[in-house]
Design a protein around this motif. Structure first.
Motif, PDB file in Angstrom:
ATOM      1  N   ALA B 172       0.841  -1.203   0.000  1.00  0.00           N
ATOM      2  CA  ALA B 172       0.000   0.000   0.000  1.00  0.00           C
ATOM      3  C   ALA B 172       0.875   1.251   0.000  1.00  0.00           C
ATOM      4  O   ALA B 172       0.608   2.218  -0.723  1.00  0.00           O
ATOM      5  CB  ALA B 172      -0.908  -0.013   1.226  1.00  0.00           C
ATOM      6  N   ALA B 179      -2.081   8.059   0.790  1.00  0.00           N
ATOM      7  CA  ALA B 179      -3.307   7.298   0.993  1.00  0.00           C
ATOM      8  C   ALA B 179      -3.096   6.213   2.039  1.00  0.00           C
ATOM      9  O   ALA B 179      -3.967   5.960   2.874  1.00  0.00           O
ATOM     10  CB  ALA B 179      -3.755   6.677  -0.323  1.00  0.00           C
ATOM     11  N   ALA B 180      -1.912   5.582   2.017  1.00  0.00           N
ATOM     12  CA  ALA B 180      -1.619   4.549   3.001  1.00  0.00           C
ATOM     13  C   ALA B 180      -1.658   5.139   4.407  1.00  0.00           C
ATOM     14  O   ALA B 180      -2.206   4.548   5.337  1.00  0.00           O
ATOM     15  CB  ALA B 180      -0.249   3.937   2.710  1.00  0.00           C
ATOM     16  N   GLN B 181      -1.104   6.332   4.518  1.00  0.00           N
ATOM     17  CA  GLN B 181      -1.106   6.986   5.827  1.00  0.00           C
ATOM     18  C   GLN B 181      -2.536   7.269   6.288  1.00  0.00           C
ATOM     19  O   GLN B 181      -2.879   7.079   7.457  1.00  0.00           O
ATOM     20  CB  GLN B 181      -0.330   8.298   5.720  1.00  0.00           C
ATOM     21  CG  GLN B 181       0.075   8.870   7.067  1.00  0.00           C
ATOM     22  CD  GLN B 181       1.467   9.465   7.006  1.00  0.00           C
ATOM     23  OE1 GLN B 181       1.926   9.883   5.951  1.00  0.00           O
ATOM     24  NE2 GLN B 181       2.133   9.500   8.124  1.00  0.00           N
ATOM     25  N   VAL B 182      -3.386   7.667   5.319  1.00  0.00           N
ATOM     26  CA  VAL B 182      -4.772   7.991   5.649  1.00  0.00           C
ATOM     27  C   VAL B 182      -5.515   6.769   6.191  1.00  0.00           C
ATOM     28  O   VAL B 182      -6.261   6.866   7.153  1.00  0.00           O
ATOM     29  CB  VAL B 182      -5.485   8.568   4.405  1.00  0.00           C
ATOM     30  CG1 VAL B 182      -6.989   8.631   4.634  1.00  0.00           C
ATOM     31  CG2 VAL B 182      -4.943   9.943   4.084  1.00  0.00           C
ATOM     32  N   VAL B 183      -5.264   5.594   5.569  1.00  0.00           N
ATOM     33  CA  VAL B 183      -6.003   4.423   6.028  1.00  0.00           C
ATOM     34  C   VAL B 183      -5.345   3.756   7.231  1.00  0.00           C
ATOM     35  O   VAL B 183      -5.705   2.641   7.599  1.00  0.00           O
ATOM     36  CB  VAL B 183      -6.204   3.376   4.911  1.00  0.00           C
ATOM     37  CG1 VAL B 183      -7.043   3.949   3.792  1.00  0.00           C
ATOM     38  CG2 VAL B 183      -4.865   2.877   4.394  1.00  0.00           C
ATOM     39  N   GLY B 184      -4.366   4.402   7.825  1.00  0.00           N
ATOM     40  CA  GLY B 184      -3.881   3.914   9.110  1.00  0.00           C
ATOM     41  C   GLY B 184      -2.589   3.140   9.076  1.00  0.00           C
ATOM     42  O   GLY B 184      -2.233   2.493  10.057  1.00  0.00           O
TER      43      GLY B 184
END
Lengths: 406, 291
Positions: B172, B179-184
Motif C-alpha cells: 500500500a 493514501a496509506a497513511q490515511v487508512v492507518g
C-alpha cells in the motif's frame, strides 16, 4: 541556435565591441609572430614539411605559452576593463591581487627553482576549480545533479592525446578544440539524457561514466586498459610545469568569468527558474529544454580543455585515472561545499577540499581513508550544510565582500 | 546448438544471484523512492562478513546467511531511521538521498579497503570447485546452489508481500504513500522495515556471491551499475520486473562474453541501462514515475 544563446546577446554583445579600445592593442604583432612560430614548430616542422632551427626546438614551447597567454589576455581585455569601469575594485580587489600573485609565482620558480611542489599543487587546484565551476552551471544553477562530468575530462584528454600521439600536434594547441569537442558531446548527451530528471537523470550520468570507461578499456585504438603513452614536454624539470600552470590558470579565469556572466544573464535567470520549478518556468515562457542542453554543453567545454592539459601533464592516459564515479562525486562535493549556484562557491570549495585531501594524505598516508574522508565530508555537508559556505554566509548576511563575486 | 543452450544455462544460473541483488534495491525504491546507490556497497560488506566468518570459524557461506541477513537487516533499519526518516518530506529529498547513499557507499568502500585491503577475495567451500554435468551440459555447483537459494528467497519475499498484513501495508505504501497513511498505515515504521528487508536481501546476496564471484572493496561501483540496469529495466519498484530483467540480461551478457570476450560483458549492462533510460524510462513492468 541564435535564440538559445543569450550569453552573446544584447548587453554582453555591446561589451565585446569595446575591444577597439583594448590597452593590449600593441601586443597584436608579437602575438601573431609567436603564433607563427608555434605553427612552424608544431605543425610544419613536426610533420617534416619545414625544418626548424635549433633555437626554436628550445624556445618553441615558451613561445607558444607566451603567444597563447597574450592572445587569451587580448580576448579578455573587454571584460577586464568592464570590471574596472563599474568600480568593482573593492569587490574584486583581493581576487585580482591573488591572481597577480599567481601570475608571478612561476617567475620565482625560474629564479630559485624551489616552488615545484607549489606549482604542481596550484595547477591541480586550478583544475579542480575549473571542474567544479563548470559543474556549477548545470548542477548549481539548473539543479540537475550530474555524477558523470568526468567523462568530459576523458574526452578532452583522449582527444588531444590521440592527436598528439598520431600527428604530433601539441595538446597546447588542440586544447581549445578538445573543449569544443567536449561541449558538442555534452550537447549530444544532454539532448538524450535531459529528457529525464531527478534520480533518473543521476542514474543516466552514472551509466554514462561506466559505459565510456568500459568502451575506453576495451578499445584497441586508445590503448585499452594499458593506456596511452604520450611524449613528455621538451623542457627541463625546473620549468617543465610552468606551461601547464599558466594554461590551467587561463582556463580557470575564463571558466569563472563564464559562470559570472551566466549568473548575470537571462540565461542564468532561466536556469535558476528551472531549478526552482521546471514546469512553472516552462509556462513562463523559458525554453527549458534548450537552456538545459546548452547549460550541459557549456559545462563540458572548459572541463574538456582542462582534461587535454591534464592529460599532457600526466603524459599517460588510462581510463581509470579519470573515469570513476568517485571523482565525479568529488566535483559535486567541491561545489556543494563551497555553495552551489554562486560564482565564488566552487572556487572556495575546490581549494578547501584540495587542502583537506592533501592534509589527510600527508597525515594518514592511506588512500583508503582518503575515500572515507571524502564520503564523510560529503554526507555531513549534505545533511547539515546543504547551502555550502558561501550560501550559508549569505543567508546570515555575513558574507565578506571579497567572497561576494556575484 | 548445444553451445547455445550451455550459454543460456550459465546465464540463467547467474540471473538468480543478480535478481537477489536487485530485489532489495527495487523494494527500497518502491517504498521510499530512495535510489540506494550504497546497495552494492552493502552487498560487498555482507560478502566480506561472509568471507570473514568463513576464514575465522570456517562457516559455510550458505549458512552464514543466517548471520549476514539479520545483521544487514538491523543496519538497514538503523541507517534509514538515522539519516532519512526525518527528511522524507523534504522537496529536495531525491537529489539529496542519491548523493547521501553514494557517500555511504564511498565510506563503506574505504572502510573495507582499510580493514581487508584491496586484495581480490572469494570464499572457497568444497562445492565451489566442482560442477554438475548432465548429458552435454554442465553447471557449476556453486552457481546452482546460489540460483536455488536466490529463487527461494525471492519467492519468499513475494509471498510475504502478498499474503501478510505487513506485506500488504508495504505494498500500500508503494502504491500511494499519503493514501496509506490515511487508512492507518504507520508509513514511517513500514519504511524503516522495508529498508531493513531490502538490506537483508543484500546480506543474502553478499553471502551467496562470496563464493560465486571474486570481490574487492571498489567492486561495488561496477555492481551498482549492473544493479541499476536490472532495476531500471524491470521497472523501478517492481519485484517481478527485477526477476525477469535479471534473467534476460544475465543471459544476454553471457552471450556477449562468449562471442566478444568477457571484458565486453559489462558494456551490455551499461548500454542497456542507457538505452532503457532513453526509450522507456519506466522500464518493462514499471509505472511512469515522476522524478
Amino acid at each position: 541556435m541564435s535564440d538559445i544563446s543569450p550569453v552573446n546577446s544584447n548587453e554582453h554583445g555591446a561589451m565585446i565591441k569595446t575591444e577597439k579600445n583594448s590597452p593590449l592593442k600593441p601586443f597584436i604583432i608579437p602575438v601573431l609572430i609567436s603564433m607563427l612560430f608555434v605553427v612552424w614548430k608544431y605543425v610544419l616542422s613536426a610533420n617534416g614539411i619545414l625544418k626548424s632551427p635549433p633555437w626554436m626546438e628550445q624556445w618553441g614551447e615558451a613561445m607558444l605559452i607566451l603567444g597563447l597567454g597574450l592572445w587569451f589576455l587580448f580576448l579578455l581585455t573587454p571584460y577586464i576593463t568592464r570590471f574596472s569601469k563599474v568600480n568593482k575594485w573593492v569587490k574584486g580587489g583581493l581576487p585580482l591581487l591573488i591572481l597577480a600573485v599567481f601570475l608571478v609565482i612561476p617567475l620565482i620558480q625560474i629564479k630559485t627553482g624551489t616552488l615545484n611542489y607549489w606549482l604542481y599543487m596550484l595547477t591541480i587546484c586550478f583544475m579542480y576549480i575549473i571542474w567544479s565551476s563548470s559543474w556549477n552551471i548545470i548542477g548549481g544553477y539548473a539543479g540537475y545533479i550530474s555524477l558523470g562530468h568526468t567523462v568530459f575530462i576523458a574526452i578532452g584528454a583522449y582527444f588531444a592525446g590521440m592527436i598528439f600521439v598520431f600527428w604530433r600536434i601539441s595538446p597546447f594547441i588542440t586544447a581549445p578544440v578538445a573543449g569544443i569537442v567536449a561541449m558538442v558531446s555534452g550537447l549530444l548527451f544532454g539532448l538524450i539524457a535531459l529528457r529525464t530528471r531527478g534520480s533518473t537523470f543521476i542514474i543516466s550520468t552514472i551509466a554514462l561514466v561506466l559505459l565510456v570507461a568500459e568502451i575506453l578499456d576495451n578499445w584497441k585504438l586508445t590503448g585499452g586498459v594499458n593506456g596511452l603513452a604520450m611524449p613528455m614536454i621538451s623542457l627541463e624539470g625546473e620549468i617543465a610545469k610552468i606551461p601547464f600552470y599558466y594554461y590551467m590558470l587561463v582556463i580557470m579565469v575564463l571558466c569563472v568569468l563564464m559562470t559570472y556572466f551566466i549568473q548575470h544573464s537571462k540565461f542564468g535567470l532561466g536556469l535558476r527558474a528551472i531549478s526552482q520549478d521546471e514546469i512553472k518556468a516552462e509556462v513562463a515562457g523559458i525554453p527549458t529544454r534548450q537552456y538545459k542542453i546548452l547549460a550541459f554543453g557549456l559545462s563540458g567545454m572548459f572541463i574538456g580543455m582542462s582534461g587535454a592539459i591534464y592529460g599532457y601533464s600526466l603524459t599517460y592516459l588510462r581510463p581509470s585515472i579519470f573515469l570513476t564515479v568517485a571523482i565525479g562525486t568529488g566535483i559535486v562535493l567541491n561545489t556543494i561545499l563551497g555553495g552551489k549556484g554562486t560564482v565564488s562557491g566552487p572556487v572556495i570549495g575546490a581549494a578547501i577540499m584540495l587542502a583537506v585531501n592533501e592534509f589527510v594524505v600527508s597525515k594518514l598516508g592511506a588512500t583508503e581513508l582518503n575515500i572515507v574522508v571524502t564520503g564523510l565530508i560529503l554526507m555531513l555537508v549534505l545533511l547539515f550544510f546543504p547551502e555550502g559556505i558561501v550560501g550559508s554566509l549569505r543567508n546570515k548576511g555575513t558574507l565578506p565582500t571579497f567572497l561576494d563575486w556575484d | 546448438m548445444i553451445q547455445v543452450f550451455q550459454i543460456v544455462i550459465l546465464g540463467l544460473a547467474l540471473g538468480g544471484v543478480y535478481a537477489l541483488m536487485s530485489s532489495g534495491m527495487t523494494l527500497i525504491f518502491g517504498v521510499m523512492r530512495i535510489v540506494n546507490l550504497a546497495h552494492s556497497a552493502f552487498i560487498v560488506m555482507a560478502a566480506y562478513l561472509a568471507f570473514w566468518l568463513f576464514k575465522a570459524i570456517n562457516l559455510d557461506p550458505t549458512l552464514s546467511m543466517a548471520i549476514t541477513m539479520p545483521v544487514m537487516f538491523l543496519i538497514g533499519m538503523a541507517y534509514y531511521r538515522i539519516l532519512f526518516a526525518s527528511r522524507a518530506d523534504n522537496p529536495r529529498f531525491v537529489d539529496i538521498t542519491v548523493l547521501i547513499t553514494f557517500a555511504t557507499g564511498l565510506i563503506i568502500e574505504g572502510g573495507l579497503a582499510f580493514i581487508f585491503t584491496g586484495i581480490y577475495r572469494t570464499t572457497t567451500p568444497e562445492y565451489a570447485k566442482t560442477s554438475y554435468t548432465f548429458g552435454p551440459f554442465f553447471i557449476p555447483q556453486s552457481q546452482l546452489y546460489a540460483l536455488i537459494i536466490s529463487i527461494v528467497l525471492i519467492v519468499g519475499l513475494w509471498l510475504f508481500l502478498r499474503y501478510t498484513r505487513i506485506g500488504n501495508a508495504i505494498r500500500a505504501t508503494m502504491q500511494n504513500r499519503n493514501a496509506a497513511q490515511v487508512v492507518g498505515v504507520n508509513v514511517r515504521w513500514i519504511s524503516t522495515l522495508s529498508f531493513g528487508i531490502g538490506l537483508a536481501m543484500a546480506g543474502a546476496a553478499g553471502s551467496l556471491l562470496s563464493f560465486v564471484f571474486t570481490f574487492y572493496p571498489a567492486k561495488h561501483v561496477a555492481w551498482i551499475g549492473m544493479i541499476l540496469c536490472l532495476v531500471v529495466l524491470g521497472g523501478m519498484g517492481s519485484l517481478v520486473g527485477a526477476l525477469v530483467s535479471s534473467f534476460l540480461l544475465a543471459t544476454a551478457a553471457s552471450f556477449v562474453s562468449f562471442y566478444l570476450g568477457a571484458t565486453w560483458a559489462p558494456i551490455t549492462f551499461y548500454l542497456a541501462l542507457f538505452l532503457i533510460l532513453l526509450f522507456r524510462p519506466q522500464g518493462l513492468f514499471g509505472k511512469k514515475v515522476e522524478g
